[in-house]
Design a protein around this motif. Structure first.
Motif, PDB file in Angstrom:
ATOM      1  N   ILE A 231       0.872  -1.181   0.000  1.00 32.88           N
ATOM      2  CA  ILE A 231       0.000   0.000   0.000  1.00 32.88           C
ATOM      3  C   ILE A 231       0.907   1.227   0.000  1.00 32.88           C
ATOM      4  CG2 ILE A 231      -1.846   1.250   1.192  1.00 32.88           C
ATOM      5  CD1 ILE A 231      -2.588  -1.401   2.543  1.00 32.88           C
ATOM      6  N   MET A 232       0.655   2.153  -0.918  1.00 26.45           N
ATOM      7  CA  MET A 232       1.573   3.269  -1.113  1.00 26.45           C
ATOM      8  C   MET A 232       0.815   4.597  -1.165  1.00 26.45           C
ATOM      9  SD  MET A 232       4.366   3.782  -4.214  1.00 26.45           S
ATOM     10  CE  MET A 232       4.956   2.104  -4.048  1.00 26.45           C
ATOM     11  N   PRO A 233       0.553   5.234  -0.021  1.00 30.88           N
ATOM     12  CA  PRO A 233       0.013   6.596  -0.045  1.00 30.88           C
ATOM     13  C   PRO A 233       1.145   7.614  -0.133  1.00 30.88           C
ATOM     14  CG  PRO A 233       0.035   5.773   2.200  1.00 30.88           C
ATOM     15  CD  PRO A 233       0.589   4.670   1.335  1.00 30.88           C
ATOM     16  N   GLY A 234       0.842   8.755  -0.706  1.00 31.04           N
ATOM     17  CA  GLY A 234       1.849   9.806  -0.807  1.00 31.04           C
ATOM     18  C   GLY A 234       1.206  11.157  -1.020  1.00 31.04           C
ATOM     19  N   VAL A 235       1.953  12.202  -0.725  1.00 29.57           N
ATOM     20  CA  VAL A 235       1.448  13.555  -0.940  1.00 29.57           C
ATOM     21  C   VAL A 235       2.630  14.481  -1.204  1.00 29.57           C
ATOM     22  CG1 VAL A 235       1.525  14.193   1.512  1.00 29.57           C
ATOM     23  CG2 VAL A 235      -0.083  15.357  -0.048  1.00 29.57           C
ATOM     24  N   ARG A 236       2.379  15.480  -2.020  1.00 26.11           N
ATOM     25  CA  ARG A 236       3.392  16.475  -2.343  1.00 26.11           C
ATOM     26  C   ARG A 236       2.749  17.843  -2.339  1.00 26.11           C
ATOM     27  NH1 ARG A 236       8.422  16.308  -5.032  1.00 26.11           N
ATOM     28  NH2 ARG A 236       9.036  18.420  -5.648  1.00 26.11           N
ATOM     29  N   VAL A 237       3.482  18.836  -1.794  1.00 26.16           N
ATOM     30  CA  VAL A 237       3.032  20.223  -1.802  1.00 26.16           C
ATOM     31  C   VAL A 237       4.093  21.050  -2.518  1.00 26.16           C
ATOM     32  CG1 VAL A 237       2.254  22.184  -0.430  1.00 26.16           C
ATOM     33  CG2 VAL A 237       1.880  19.859   0.419  1.00 26.16           C
ATOM     34  N   ASP A 238       3.672  21.842  -3.493  1.00 31.04           N
ATOM     35  CA  ASP A 238       4.605  22.648  -4.282  1.00 31.04           C
ATOM     36  C   ASP A 238       4.182  24.110  -4.309  1.00 31.04           C
ATOM     37  OD1 ASP A 238       6.676  20.883  -5.883  1.00 31.04           O
ATOM     38  OD2 ASP A 238       4.788  19.759  -5.886  1.00 31.04           O
ATOM     39  N   TRP A 239       5.193  24.970  -4.379  1.00 33.19           N
ATOM     40  CA  TRP A 239       4.976  26.410  -4.510  1.00 33.19           C
ATOM     41  C   TRP A 239       5.846  26.913  -5.670  1.00 33.19           C
ATOM     42  CZ3 TRP A 239       5.978  23.814  -0.017  1.00 33.19           C
ATOM     43  CH2 TRP A 239       5.001  23.872   0.989  1.00 33.19           C
ATOM     44  N   THR A 240       5.327  27.821  -6.450  1.00 37.50           N
ATOM     45  CA  THR A 240       6.115  28.440  -7.517  1.00 37.50           C
ATOM     46  C   THR A 240       5.987  29.957  -7.450  1.00 37.50           C
ATOM     47  OG1 THR A 240       4.317  28.420  -9.143  1.00 37.50           O
ATOM     48  CG2 THR A 240       5.755  26.487  -9.068  1.00 37.50           C
ATOM     49  N   ARG A 241       7.019  30.645  -7.901  1.00 35.67           N
ATOM     50  CA  ARG A 241       7.008  32.103  -8.013  1.00 35.67           C
ATOM     51  C   ARG A 241       7.642  32.471  -9.346  1.00 35.67           C
ATOM     52  NH1 ARG A 241      10.237  34.729  -3.518  1.00 35.67           N
ATOM     53  NH2 ARG A 241      11.992  34.030  -4.799  1.00 35.67           N
ATOM     54  N   LEU A 242       6.891  33.173 -10.175  1.00 42.73           N
ATOM     55  CA  LEU A 242       7.360  33.603 -11.484  1.00 42.73           C
ATOM     56  C   LEU A 242       7.639  35.096 -11.453  1.00 42.73           C
ATOM     57  CD1 LEU A 242       4.855  31.706 -13.826  1.00 42.73           C
ATOM     58  CD2 LEU A 242       7.095  30.948 -13.025  1.00 42.73           C
TER      59      LEU A 242
ATOM     60  N   LYS B  14       2.428  34.058  -8.123  1.00 43.81           N
ATOM     61  CA  LYS B  14       2.677  32.937  -7.222  1.00 43.81           C
ATOM     62  C   LYS B  14       1.557  31.917  -7.332  1.00 43.81           C
ATOM     63  CE  LYS B  14       5.185  35.739  -3.812  1.00 43.81           C
ATOM     64  NZ  LYS B  14       5.252  36.146  -2.390  1.00 43.81           N
ATOM     65  N   ASP B  15       1.920  30.651  -7.194  1.00 46.47           N
ATOM     66  CA  ASP B  15       0.941  29.562  -7.224  1.00 46.47           C
ATOM     67  C   ASP B  15       1.372  28.481  -6.253  1.00 46.47           C
ATOM     68  OD1 ASP B  15      -1.413  29.682  -8.908  1.00 46.47           O
ATOM     69  OD2 ASP B  15      -0.036  29.996 -10.590  1.00 46.47           O
ATOM     70  N   SER B  16       0.450  27.625  -5.897  1.00 49.24           N
ATOM     71  CA  SER B  16       0.759  26.467  -5.063  1.00 49.24           C
ATOM     72  C   SER B  16      -0.202  25.349  -5.407  1.00 49.24           C
ATOM     73  CB  SER B  16       0.653  26.814  -3.572  1.00 49.24           C
ATOM     74  OG  SER B  16      -0.673  27.199  -3.240  1.00 49.24           O
ATOM     75  N   GLY B  17       0.167  24.141  -5.028  1.00 49.57           N
ATOM     76  CA  GLY B  17      -0.699  23.008  -5.319  1.00 49.57           C
ATOM     77  C   GLY B  17      -0.350  21.817  -4.459  1.00 49.57           C
ATOM     78  N   VAL B  18      -1.348  20.974  -4.232  1.00 47.24           N
ATOM     79  CA  VAL B  18      -1.185  19.748  -3.447  1.00 47.24           C
ATOM     80  C   VAL B  18      -1.484  18.570  -4.357  1.00 47.24           C
ATOM     81  CG1 VAL B  18      -1.951  18.435  -1.436  1.00 47.24           C
ATOM     82  CG2 VAL B  18      -1.882  20.931  -1.335  1.00 47.24           C
TER      83      VAL B  18
END
Length: 696
Positions: A416-427, A444-448
């Motif tokens: 069983i493989m759960p995972g999560v990633r949080v990212d932020w960007t700035r242009l 600026k943006d972000s996402g999960v």
């Protein structure tokens, strides 16, 4: 999905083939059918904790050194083209190829921003109108892994809506054995159609215990090749030189506690056709110096076998740069540069926890950072410097990401493989001037991006797997800042969002039809729904170039199967992909033709002789949406085709010739005229390839 009858027959065949062995117990000692490990039994190192491909709960394919040598590839696309669900899109040369995974890829003016590509863990990116996306040399690599689908984003970064392609360069330890302190490998290759020549040299040494050093150089030259009709195909020539220097120092005699570094340099400097994608701009020649650099400094430490700490960290520098001169047909330009320069860092730790009984849990935690500068100085003949253009704006992108992935394993039955990633960007906009103005506002943006994957082996020979993943892709510099005097940029673009669902089954039999034979199969069904898709649209003045106007669905099935008995082996794969715009019902023009590949071969380990046949078969692809901008590779139908290839190898096992390798390949032996659906140019006609190598 159409072709349902075909899919049903194929699926039935995969299930029915092993029926005679269902009542047979699995052999305790699995004999290797040939000296080449089955691809589905191959260890996968880039999807988390190492595991074989068959037991990985997502679609993944790996090429090892033997595969790469057998292909005798001229371009990176030659390495990837045979994988299920993976296609080359656009041009055919080293400078013109883009890539497509499961129907998501590039057009003439777009980048592979939905596919993440890494070299030794370093993310590579390039985008320029009528140029390819990745510049490199197949001889530099010993391993290629392709993770198909958005679930790959967890460990590699937001944006992998289509998947991830990981390249691993050669190491000194690949050539040193039995206590050798020095090894040299020399290789020469030629091909008849394009009159190509390749020379490669590698020196590997371990001057003192625990210190490994490698240096390599590769020289490659080919002319434009001829298609099956005997016509010369423009923009198919290759001219490149590449270097790799790599070192590793073990600390305290522990090879899992080490500092390593590598530097890779690839250069192509020659007159060439301006349009490397489709050669649509005619025979106007210009001079391009394409220079790609990748430098990495890494550190690994398993803390003497600690269960809690197993650290991997690296910092890296990447530069992809095109210097264009002799471009008077584009206006009064002395030269122009197009570059992507970045600094990157990544650290992750893997912990192992015994949970009692047969339960084990692995936890991967990590973080990434990168900063990228996109520059495009255009120098006029009078010395005036223009920083980019409205349709190729300059700018900077900063990215930050945190990720975590659990792998809960019960014996060899359940993962069983759960995972999560949080990212932020700035242009940050650059100095590009349009209509007398310069953009100043940062975006600026972000996402999960969460995921859940699982695999359960119901019996020793039958397993089920599936995954659910949501992935976001934040807009890039081009999409946010592109504008003109009559059309504004779009700082309000939303991130793209992908909801991907996969399900499949695996089959694994030993001693199925005879003693010591093996059969492996993996079938994956997927559906990827993408909303807020960012599209470059043709629209009236006053509206932005890039808009969130599309909702698309990509769905398909991928089949992989292998069988081996003694020295005989058979390998096959097939992929069927559909894609539509869900708002209009129109077909998407990035969908490849349904295709099938089959290899039949024999490998005599004792003598070192091997050989076989490979067939590539594609159906007619007429599910396209023609428009005013339709062209070969995008919006035009293609007929089906079948192409046949032969390959032979001889590796003497003794005597004065031991250490030599001799390879012969006959590609497109019937000189078939054809064009792969997503390619803008015709494929190569009949060609003979010869390679001689020696390691001493």
């Amino acid at each position: 999905m159409t072709k349902s009858k075909t899919l049903l027959l194929l699926g039935t065949a995969l299930i029915a083939l092993p029926l005679p062995a269902m009542a047979q117990e699995q052999s305790d000692d699995i004999a290797v059918a040939s000296d080449s490990q089955f691809a589905l039994d191959r260890m996968i190192i880039s999807a988390g904790v190492e595991k074989v491909a068959l037991d990985t709960p997502q679609a993944v394919t790996a090429l090892d050194q033997e595969d790469i040598d057998q292909l005798q590839a001229t371009t990176i696309g030659d390495l990837l083209e045979g994988m299920p669900g993976v296609n080359v899109q656009g041009g055919v040369s080293q400078l013109g190829q883009g890539f497509n995974i499961r129907g998501m890829g590039t057009a003439i003016g777009d980048s592979d921003n939905r596919i993440l590509m890494t070299v030794d863990g370093v993310t590579k990116f390039y985008e320029q109108y009528r140029m390819g996306a990745f510049f490199s040399e197949p001889e530099l690599y010993k391993r290629v892994e392709v993770l198909r689908g958005p679930a790959s984003s967890t460990l590699y970064g937001a944006g992998a809506l289509a998947g991830v392609i990981n390249f691993t360069t050669k190491d000194a330890s690949d050539f040193l054995s039995n206590g050798d302190k020095l090894a040299v490998r020399l290789k020469g290759a030629t091909e008849t159609n394009a009159e190509g020549h390749t020379l490669s040299g590698i020196v590997a040494t371990e001057p003192v215990d625990g210190v490994e050093l490698l240096g390599s150089y590769n020289y490659r030259r080919t002319d434009n090749y001829k298609n099956g009709d005997g016509d010369v195909v423009p923009a198919s020539a290759t001219e490149s030189d590449s270097w790799l220097v790599k070192g590793r120092v073990a600390i305290g005699g522990n090879k899992k506690h080490a500092i390593w570094a590598s530097y890779q340099d690839w250069i192509s400097d020659a007159p060439q056709v301006y349009d490397q994608i489709s050669a649509a701009t005619g025979n106007s020649l210009m001079r391009r110096r394409v220079h790609d650099k990748t430098a990495v400094l890494g550190y690994v430490n398993d803390f003497n076998g600690s269960k809690l700490f197993n650290v991997e960290a690296q910092v890296a520098y990447s530069l992809s740069k095109v210097h264009q001169t002799e471009t008077t047909f584009l206006g009064p330009l002395a030269y122009s540069d197009f570059s992507y320069e970045s600094w990157q860092a990544k650290v992750q730790n893997t912990s192992e926890f015994a949970m009692g009984g047969d339960w084990t849990t692995f936890l991967i935690l990590g973080g990434q950072w990168s900063t990228q500068e996109r520059r495009n100085p255009r120098v006029a003949t009078n010395g005036t410097v223009t920083p980019g253009a409205g349709t190729h704006p300059e700018g900077d992108m900063d990215r930050y990401g945190l990720f975590g992935q659990l792998e809960i394993v019960w014996s060899d039955k359940l993962t069983i493989m759960p995972g999560v990633r949080v990212d932020w960007t700035r242009l940050t906009p650059g100095d590009t001037v349009v209509g007398g103005t310069v953009l100043t506002d940062k975006v600026k943006d972000s996402g999960v991006s969460p995921k859940l994957a699982a695999l359960y082996n119901i019996t020793p020979w039958f397993g089920l797997f599936g995954s659910v993943a949501r992935t976001v892709r934040m807009p890039n510099i081009d999409e946010i800042f592109t504008r003109s005097a009559t059309r504004p940029n779009n700082p309000d673009l939303k991130p793209e969002k992908s909801d991907n669902y996969e399900a499949g089954f695996t089959l694994s039999f030993d001693d199925m039809l005879g003693k010591n034979d093996r059969f492996r199969a993996k079938t994956t069904l997927f559906q990827n729904d993408v909303k807020d898709l960012i599209v470059n649209v043709s629209a009236a003045a006053g509206t932005p170039y890039f808009q969130n106007i599309n909702r698309s669905r990509f769905k398909g099935i991928e089949l992989e199967a292998e069988y081996g008995m003694g020295g005989f082996y058979a390998r096959g794969n097939a992929s069927f992909i559909d894609g539509k715009n869900r708002l209009t019902g129109d077909y998407l023009n990035t969908i490849p033709a349904n295709d099938y590949r089959l290899t039949l071969g024999y490998n005599d380990v004792a003598s070192g002789l091997s050989g076989g046949w490979t067939g590539e078969f594609a159906e007619r692809q007429d599910k396209v949406t023609p428009g005013s901008f339709a062209s070969a590779g995008s919006g035009l139908a293609t007929p089906g085709y079948s192409v046949h290839n032969l390959f032979f190898a001889f590796k003497p096992q003794g005597g004065v010739a031991k250490g030599f390798e001799f390879r012969i390949a006959m590609d497109n032996i019937f000189d078939k005229q054809y064009r792969r659906h997503l390619s803008s140019l015709a494929a190569e006609g009949q060609s003979f390839r010869f390679t001689v190598a020696n390691t001493f």
